[in-house]
Write a protein that holds these residues in place. Structure first.
Motif, short mmCIF file in Angstrom:
data_model
loop_
_atom_site.label_atom_id
_atom_site.label_comp_id
_atom_site.label_asym_id
_atom_site.label_seq_id
_atom_site.Cartn_x
_atom_site.Cartn_y
_atom_site.Cartn_z
N PRO A 41 0.88 -1.31 -0.14
CA PRO A 41 -0.22 -0.01 -0.15
C PRO A 41 0.92 1.12 -0.07
N PRO A 42 0.75 2.18 -0.78
CA PRO A 42 1.41 3.45 -0.85
C PRO A 42 1.22 4.13 0.62
N TYR A 43 2.55 4.97 0.83
CA TYR A 43 2.48 5.65 2.15
C TYR A 43 2.58 4.87 3.42
N HIS A 44 2.59 3.61 3.41
CA HIS A 44 2.10 2.70 4.67
C HIS A 44 3.79 2.45 5.18
N CYS A 45 3.97 3.30 6.27
CA CYS A 45 5.28 3.10 6.76
C CYS A 45 5.52 1.85 7.47
N LEU A 64 9.08 5.44 5.85
CA LEU A 64 9.02 6.10 7.23
C LEU A 64 10.30 7.02 7.00
N VAL A 65 11.41 6.56 6.24
CA VAL A 65 12.80 7.58 6.28
C VAL A 65 12.44 8.58 5.41
N TRP A 66 11.64 8.72 4.47
CA TRP A 66 11.31 9.69 3.68
C TRP A 66 10.47 10.71 4.42
N THR A 67 9.29 10.16 5.23
CA THR A 67 8.60 11.27 6.03
C THR A 67 9.36 11.65 7.26
N GLN A 68 10.47 11.00 7.74
CA GLN A 68 11.06 11.53 8.80
C GLN A 68 12.18 12.83 8.15
#
Length: 65
Positions: free
Chosen positions: A13-17, A24-28
């Motif tokens: 699923p997209p954007y599912h850390c 998760l790395v990109w989000t951080q």
């Protein structure tokens, strides 16, 4: 192409850390950038204060309800 090499493609699923660690790395990293930007804005931009007027500047008709 994957089927020819007997490789199973697992779609996440997209954007599912939890299932895709790179998310998760990109989000951080994005969160850190936003905090830095917020701090820069606080330092660079002067506060904008809008005075709506004080009671002394109101005319007599404006004091009546």
């Amino acid at each position: 192409m994957a089927a020819c090499r007997q490789i199973t493609v697992l779609r996440l699923p997209p954007y599912h850390c939890e299932l895709n660690p790179i998310e998760l790395v990109w989000t951080q990293k994005e969160e850190e950038k936003m905090w830095e930007l917020d701090n820069l804005i606080d330092v660079v931009v002067e506060p904008l204060i809008i005075n709506l007027g004080d009671e002394d500047s109101l005319s007599d008709s404006e004091h009546e309800f």
